[in-house]
Design a protein around this motif. Sequence first.
Motif: not given
Length: 409
Positions: A345-356
């Motif tokens: 849904f948001v293709p720019e999202l990466t693993v580095d963009d998120v935290v728990p």
Amino acid sequence: MAESAGAAESAAGTATVGIVGAGILGLAVARRIIETRPDVKVTVLEKEDRVAAHQTGHNSGVAHAGLYYAPGSLKATLCRRGAGLLREYCADRELPYEECGKVVVARNTREIAALQEIERRATANGVPGLRRLSGSGLREIEPHAAGVAALHSPTTAIVDFTAVARAFADDVRKGGGEIRLGFEVVRLRPAGPAGDRVRVISRTGELVVDRLVVCAGLQSDRVARLAGDSPAPAIIPFRGEYLRLVPSRTDLVRGLIYPVPDPRYPFLGVHFTRRVDGGVDVGPNAVLALAREGYRRRDVRPADVWETLRWPGFRRLARAHWRTGARELYGSAVRRAFVAEARAFVPELTVDDVVPAPAGVRAQAVDADGSLVDDFRIGRRGPVTTIRNAPSPAATSSLAIAEHIVDQL
């Protein structure tokens, strides 16, 4: 002494009502009784040391507009009524209520038919301001979102349900009601000369009331059984795990981005939720919790696990949907897989963009045949009213559900 005191109150003309559970629903019911029947003595009983400790306090904070629900169902009727009441209440109490809007996104042409069905239901339910969007129209609302089409609900809002519940609690106390914290209900017994009252027993005390309303959330089936109600539906706890966008990437989402849900499940799937504090959550998944209140993976209560496994409805559910369960477990264990689902849904999202982020637990009601109970389910056994199933949008609908229940008392 407790029963004789209660009998004296009843003889003097003072009716008494007990509410089990100080979540948003139990507090809304208590508030409604006080509002409409100030002559009734209301006592809210809560096993924790604070209100809104469980589902209310672990809520995603979305005030739903009523898009998905079958027209004419309790969910549809009470959600539409409840959203309006909640908006007015938040305005009156100066609580945050932000109509940031929601887009339900069809990722491909195969999902168009399901999107059209959501639009049909939402229109029948009277959801205001609906607009069908093309792929380019979607990007005008959510520039970083991807999809071939979408349905825009501009009145879907975000709120702080914990703050709302605390305000309800203040209303209850100001209206003369009592909230007893640390009162865990362990037994219910008939009381009064005719046995038409209820003795509510905890390890720390007891109370005798004319009517009892069970709004116990994750414990609702257990408390209902104490009143002699049927075993079905049973509550199966599903933990919903979230990730949260790091502050530098919250610009990826303006409002709420939701998938077209799988009609076989009451879960809405991984989505993006802006919160009133400015953060953005990604999720949730849906994995079996190993404790009724198992917000962390390490929360394991063997008695809860055994109760889940013994329920025939769970075994039938697991056999029918084990592949989906395995996929959810994989996403729980492998963050990259979780992010990959959201990236659709948001293709720019990466693993580095998120935290728990903190998890919640959904009190999913399951019938003995393995079917997931979708609509609100409210029952009555003598002087006891039981809320056996109140999933989302129960928080949105809380004031309307309270009207519905109190009208029946």
